[in-house]
Scaffold this motif. Structure first.
Motif, PDB file in Angstrom:
ATOM      1  N   SER A  36       0.802  -1.226   0.000  1.00 57.30           N
ATOM      2  CA  SER A  36       0.000   0.000   0.000  1.00 57.30           C
ATOM      3  C   SER A  36       0.834   1.275   0.000  1.00 57.30           C
ATOM      4  O   SER A  36       0.260   2.362   0.134  1.00 57.30           O
ATOM      5  N   ASP A  39       0.292   2.835   3.324  1.00 52.52           N
ATOM      6  CA  ASP A  39      -1.122   3.186   3.480  1.00 52.52           C
ATOM      7  C   ASP A  39      -1.578   4.320   2.574  1.00 52.52           C
ATOM      8  O   ASP A  39      -2.697   4.830   2.749  1.00 52.52           O
ATOM      9  N   THR A  42      -4.707   2.426  -1.733  1.00 57.42           N
ATOM     10  CA  THR A  42      -5.755   1.598  -1.135  1.00 57.42           C
ATOM     11  C   THR A  42      -6.079   0.355  -1.962  1.00 57.42           C
ATOM     12  O   THR A  42      -6.853  -0.498  -1.518  1.00 57.42           O
ATOM     13  N   SER A  44      -4.186  -2.647  -4.405  1.00 53.92           N
ATOM     14  CA  SER A  44      -3.000  -3.264  -4.993  1.00 53.92           C
ATOM     15  C   SER A  44      -3.406  -4.064  -6.226  1.00 53.92           C
ATOM     16  O   SER A  44      -4.103  -5.079  -6.123  1.00 53.92           O
ATOM     17  N   PRO A  88      -5.152  -4.508   0.826  1.00 55.07           N
ATOM     18  CA  PRO A  88      -5.467  -3.250   0.132  1.00 55.07           C
ATOM     19  C   PRO A  88      -6.157  -3.541  -1.198  1.00 55.07           C
ATOM     20  O   PRO A  88      -5.529  -3.597  -2.257  1.00 55.07           O
TER      21      PRO A  88
END
Length: 382
Positions: A36, A39, A42, A44, A88
């Protein structure tokens, strides 16, 4: 909360396989941060491709279009377990919701093309909201003017989930403005990359989730109309009901994971020579949260089973109850989980801060909690 006690025997192996996949592919904080970009991403594409190779993305899509021929419950288990595993894969639920509309209203050629693409790992998005049409979706002003066998589309859509990673977008636009505001709305399948279609990401605290979509003289062939020209309002409603159920399944996974993360922490963290979870203040808080999660689980499972028995059934009341209850619960657990973890919950070393950022917006998108309460109240004739 990873029990499979409420999972029917014929789905047990599927759910266990999903959990094994999540543990293997993103079971550590290091793996999730790599997938990610700490983070910021969001969704992959790499992980999504692996799900497609396993045939799981299309688990609820008919076999004729490349899917697994499964049920609504299968799709709910899929997104719930991926959310619990912190995979993700923001585009997963968005694609499955959009696919339900094509599956119900699309032509045979559209189903082969669009549903087949989803099964192969293409992201499918839907564009409804506009700057002046959010909760009041019927107020949309994005226009599609018919010119012979084509439509020319002009307007703006906003808060469109996954448009930046989608292969195509199902755009809701007004083709006739002479009647009731809920009439004259048409759904068009517009491939990303079509001249005049521009996508601009909207920066949010949750990462790369939503976008503005601008349409300037976008030409669309008439065979890209999904369903009936001018009659897409009931398609929107079906899309929103599916969205609310899928959103509930996703945030059931998030709620379960936030609960387990908090529980693990308070079992291990010691103060005053004992685990902090042994103090009544936290023990009672855990009891309340566990009960709330079980309520959410039952709501999601019940609605999914109703649709398994009758896929054409409409469940607006149940869908709104799920959206309201599960997202509010997920947000509460993340907030209380951070409180129970103290400063540790605020650090990037732990996932609780991510739980909070993901859940804090869940009570707003796909219909705010206030709108869900209105729908539920009106369903009782009020």
């Amino acid at each position: 909360m990873t029990s499979t006690e409420d999972v029917p025997a014929h789905r047990y192996e599927f759910v266990e396989s999903l959990r094994d996949f999540a543990r293997r592919e993103c079971g550590t904080r290091e793996q999730r941060r790599a997938l990610s970009d700490d983070d910021r991403i969001t969704h992959s594409a790499e992980l999504f491709g692996k799900l497609a190779d396993l045939g799981w993305i299309g688990c609820a899509i008919p076999e004729a279009y490349g899917g697994g021929g499964g049920s609504t419950s299968d799709a709910c288990h899929l997104v719930e377990e991926m959310a619990y595993g912190k995979a993700p894969l923001f585009g997963l639920g968005v694609s499955l919701v959009s696919a339900t509309v094509v599956q119900r209203f699309g032509t045979e050629a559209q189903k082969q093309d669009i549903l087949g693409g989803v099964c192969r790992g293409e992201v499918l998005a839907t564009a409804i909201s506009e700057p002046g049409a959010g909760s009041d979706a019927g107020s949309m002003n994005c226009r599609a003017e018919r010119r012979g066998r084509k439509f020319v589309v002009n307007g703006q859509k906003t808060w469109i989930s996954c448009a930046h990673i989608a292969s195509r977008i199902l755009v809701l636009c007004r083709t006739d403005g002479t009647g009731d505001k809920h009439a004259g709305i048409t759904m068009l399948d517009i491939p990303v990359g079509t001249p005049g279609l521009e996508i601009r990401p909207i920066a949010t605290m949750g990462g790369d989730e939503v976008n503005d979509v601008y349409l300037t003289d976008v030409e669309v062939d008439e065979d890209r109309v999904i369903g009936t020209e001018g009659g897409a309002w009931h398609q929107i409603m079906r899309c929103l009901n599916a969205d609310r159920l899928m959103c509930g399944a996703v945030f059931l996974g998030h709620a379960r994971r936030a609960f387990d993360d908090a529980l693990d922490y308070i079992r291990e963290r010691e103060q005053f020579d004992r685990p902090i979870g042994s103090f009544q203040a936290l023990r009672h808080r855990i009891a309340d949260l566990a009960t709330e999660v079980e309520c959410c689980r039952l709501l999601v499972r019940d609605a999914a089973r109703k649709l398994d028995r009758d896929p054409d059934r409409q469940v607006p009341r149940e869908a709104s109850m799920i959206k309201l209850k599960v997202t509010e619960t997920a947000k509460r657990i993340a907030i209380e989980g951070m409180q129970m973890m103290g400063g540790a919950g605020y650090t990037l070393e732990h996932d609780m801060q991510r739980h909070l950022r993901q859940s804090i917006i869940s009570t707003v998108y796909a219909g705010t909690s206030e709108i869900q309460r209105e729908i539920i109240g009106r369903s009782y004739g009020l």
